[in-house]
Design a protein around this motif. Structure first.
Motif, short mmCIF file in Angstrom:
data_model
loop_
_atom_site.label_atom_id
_atom_site.label_comp_id
_atom_site.label_asym_id
_atom_site.label_seq_id
_atom_site.Cartn_x
_atom_site.Cartn_y
_atom_site.Cartn_z
N THR B 102 30.37 28.39 15.14
CA THR B 102 30.89 27.91 16.42
C THR B 102 32.00 28.81 16.92
OG1 THR B 102 32.26 26.36 15.20
CG2 THR B 102 30.24 25.49 16.18
N ASN B 103 31.87 29.14 18.16
CA ASN B 103 32.83 29.99 18.84
C ASN B 103 34.16 29.27 19.02
OD1 ASN B 103 32.72 32.54 19.67
ND2 ASN B 103 31.42 32.17 21.46
N SER B 104 35.23 29.84 18.57
CA SER B 104 36.49 29.16 18.86
C SER B 104 37.27 29.90 19.94
CB SER B 104 37.31 29.02 17.58
OG SER B 104 37.52 30.28 17.02
N ILE B 105 36.80 31.09 20.27
CA ILE B 105 37.46 31.82 21.36
C ILE B 105 36.54 31.83 22.58
CG2 ILE B 105 38.46 34.02 22.08
CD1 ILE B 105 38.74 34.54 18.96
N ILE B 106 37.05 31.30 23.66
CA ILE B 106 36.26 31.20 24.87
C ILE B 106 36.80 32.20 25.88
CG2 ILE B 106 35.66 29.63 26.78
CD1 ILE B 106 34.45 28.86 24.06
N ASP B 107 35.93 33.11 26.32
CA ASP B 107 36.44 34.05 27.32
C ASP B 107 35.98 33.64 28.72
OD1 ASP B 107 33.82 34.89 27.61
OD2 ASP B 107 34.05 36.54 26.19
N ASN B 108 36.57 34.28 29.71
CA ASN B 108 36.31 33.90 31.10
C ASN B 108 34.85 34.08 31.50
OD1 ASN B 108 38.98 33.50 31.05
ND2 ASN B 108 39.54 35.15 32.46
N GLU B 109 34.20 35.03 30.84
CA GLU B 109 32.80 35.27 31.19
C GLU B 109 31.92 34.07 30.80
OE1 GLU B 109 29.50 38.67 30.36
OE2 GLU B 109 31.59 39.16 29.90
N ILE B 110 32.23 33.53 29.64
CA ILE B 110 31.46 32.36 29.17
C ILE B 110 31.66 31.18 30.10
CG2 ILE B 110 31.37 30.59 27.36
CD1 ILE B 110 31.65 32.72 25.29
N ILE B 111 32.89 30.94 30.45
CA ILE B 111 33.25 29.74 31.22
C ILE B 111 32.71 29.81 32.65
CG2 ILE B 111 35.48 30.01 32.42
CD1 ILE B 111 36.59 27.98 30.33
N ASN B 112 32.37 31.02 33.06
CA ASN B 112 31.90 31.27 34.42
C ASN B 112 30.41 30.93 34.54
OD1 ASN B 112 32.28 32.14 36.99
ND2 ASN B 112 33.08 34.14 36.40
N GLY B 113 30.09 29.66 34.50
CA GLY B 113 28.69 29.24 34.58
C GLY B 113 28.63 27.76 34.86
N LYS B 114 27.49 27.15 34.54
CA LYS B 114 27.31 25.71 34.78
C LYS B 114 27.41 24.99 33.44
CE LYS B 114 23.52 27.03 36.76
NZ LYS B 114 22.18 27.04 37.34
N TRP B 115 28.42 24.18 33.29
CA TRP B 115 28.69 23.55 32.00
C TRP B 115 28.80 22.04 32.13
CZ3 TRP B 115 28.78 26.00 27.33
CH2 TRP B 115 28.78 27.40 27.36
N LEU B 116 28.27 21.37 31.12
CA LEU B 116 28.44 19.92 31.00
C LEU B 116 29.47 19.67 29.91
CD1 LEU B 116 27.45 16.98 31.63
CD2 LEU B 116 25.81 17.28 29.75
N THR B 180 41.56 26.37 32.03
CA THR B 180 41.02 27.71 32.31
C THR B 180 40.19 27.71 33.59
OG1 THR B 180 40.92 28.06 29.93
CG2 THR B 180 39.75 29.64 31.29
N CYS B 181 39.35 26.67 33.75
CA CYS B 181 38.57 26.56 35.01
C CYS B 181 39.51 26.57 36.21
CB CYS B 181 37.77 25.25 35.03
SG CYS B 181 36.37 25.23 33.91
N ASN B 182 40.56 25.79 36.12
CA ASN B 182 41.50 25.70 37.25
C ASN B 182 42.14 27.06 37.53
OD1 ASN B 182 40.97 23.04 37.88
ND2 ASN B 182 42.57 22.23 36.54
N ASN B 183 42.50 27.77 36.47
CA ASN B 183 43.09 29.11 36.65
C ASN B 183 42.11 30.07 37.32
OD1 ASN B 183 45.47 28.34 35.50
ND2 ASN B 183 44.92 29.06 33.44
N LEU B 184 40.83 29.88 37.01
CA LEU B 184 39.80 30.78 37.56
C LEU B 184 39.20 30.25 38.87
CD1 LEU B 184 37.87 31.51 34.22
CD2 LEU B 184 39.38 33.10 35.43
N SER B 185 39.75 29.13 39.37
CA SER B 185 39.24 28.47 40.58
C SER B 185 37.77 28.07 40.47
CB SER B 185 39.42 29.36 41.83
OG SER B 185 40.78 29.67 41.99
#
Lengths: 258, 258
Positions: B102-116, B180-185
């Motif tokens: 399991t990934n414990s480091i989340i980068d901005n590229e990962i978060i930049n998508g559609k997530w539940l 992080t989402c909020n920081n990245l708008s």
């Protein structure tokens, strides 16, 4: 007020048999579990005959029942609650309720609305969830075709969350139902992926349609498929093979009832 | 090929303990049941260590496994299948699989998508169904917040139907994720009915958002609610109080991913 402590009491033994459809039909009764659902049954004028509470549940809820004297109320032991309940940790509140009268004659006025038709759907949780969703989407009711699990199964009752008291639930031959829709020019939507199926987003919402959901593994029966106005599909973009039937029904109903 | 007939065999006893999260974490393994899911695990390069089949299941399926010699294959008795299985009538095919890294480091590229995002969701069937639906709706993945049931629970595995092998599943602190989402708008949608909530139909679909589903009884945690871009509601027109969480998630995801 009567009190029963032994699970071997004859009435308790009989009521615990209401877990099977055979016995429910024979006795014309079913057993409803959990105070939230019992309150809904009372509020929606269901034929509640007997209320059974553990001491604790009686204390918590008896003040909420208007005209409590019109019901037979029995205090039961925790051991009996375990015998009557369908889970490992029953809440301790039960109602014995007469099976509702089921309409066997369907007139055109009834059919003229928004209906969900269940064709041989098996999983009690799926069935209950679809009825709850049909209620929320403002459908007129749900038609149980042959082979679909019994509505008074404890898991169906639990998943419906009382929505069976809010909307009509009918047992009926789905082929006859669909024939009548076709005669009345009411659209019938199937939910099987075939080459003629259309994207559900292309169908406008309306006040009058029947939507058929089929068996979890095998889909709809062929004779019904042949009679639908359209078969709708939900575009699947990822790698999932299909959607859970209750989720698919929710997406379709909320789109068709918008 | 090894054959084990006694349920008291030490390896069988250890594998049957994989039903608990504690033991799964300790052994860094989980047990996967049913041929359909095992095949998906193999096709999607999961770290399958051992395959266990009853005679009958082995006959049916061994030809479908490429490079079968790279796995330890054991023939088991029906009695062992009952011990390892999570249902009353197990199919008789099991795989022992390493827990994925399991990934414990989340980068901005990962978060930049559609997530539940699952915030303390409890029911294994609901969780699995939401992951299956997220896959079908083409979401990038699902984030398990604290308190949400374990993904390797047998009922979650069954309800996911293999979708966990198709999309990303991440365990992560939801407050950090949303910050992080909020920081990245990146828009974050809550699903709690409050006076500021907006009809989900008013939100346009997009390629980048996080949608939070909360606990079945208590909804989302307050700290997350305070950080959402919008809270979405599904208009309920009938008398149902609410929708099942997996149905609600399905309606929202298919609307947001259109």
């Amino acid at each position: 007020m009567e009190k029963i402590v032994s699970p071997k009491n004859d009435r308790i033994k009989n009521w615990s048999k209401l877990k099977t459809k055979k016995y429910r039909d024979k006795m014309n009764l079913y057993i409803l579990e959990n105070w939230h659902l019992i309150k809904e049954a009372i509020n929606y004028d269901q034929a509640v005959e007997t209320l059974l509470f553990t001491e604790n549940q009686y204390k918590l809820h008896h003040n909420e029942i208007q005209n409590i004297e019109s019901y037979e109320v029995i205090i039961i032991s925790e051991e009996i609650a375990l015998k009557l309940g369908s889970t490992k940790t029953p809440q301790g509140a039960f109602a014995i309720v007469k099976l509702p009268h089921t309409n066997s004659i369907i007139d055109n006025e009834i059919i003229n609305g928004k209906w969900l038709l269940l064709d041989n759907v098996q999983d009690p949780g799926n069935i209950g969830t679809m009825i709850r969703t049909a209620d929320a989407a403002d459908m007129n009711g749900v038609v149980f075709g042959d082979g679909t699990s019994d509505i008074f199964n404890s898991k169906v009752l639990r998943s419906m969350q009382g929505s069976n008291f809010h909307i009509k639930i009918i047992k009926y031959d789905l082929n006859s139902w669909v024939d009548t829709c076709n005669n009345l020019s009411i659209p019938v939507y199937g939910s099987e992926l075939n080459p003629q199926a259309v994207d559900y987003n292309s169908i406008k919402s309306s006040d009058c349609f029947s939507l058929i959901m089929g068996n979890e593994g095998n889909g709809m029966q062929k004779s019904l498929l042949a009679k639908t106005t359209n078969n709708l599909y939900i575009p699947i973009k990822g790698n999932a093979e299909s959607l859970n039937v209750a989720v698919a029904a929710g997406i379709l109903m909320f789109s068709l009832c918008k």
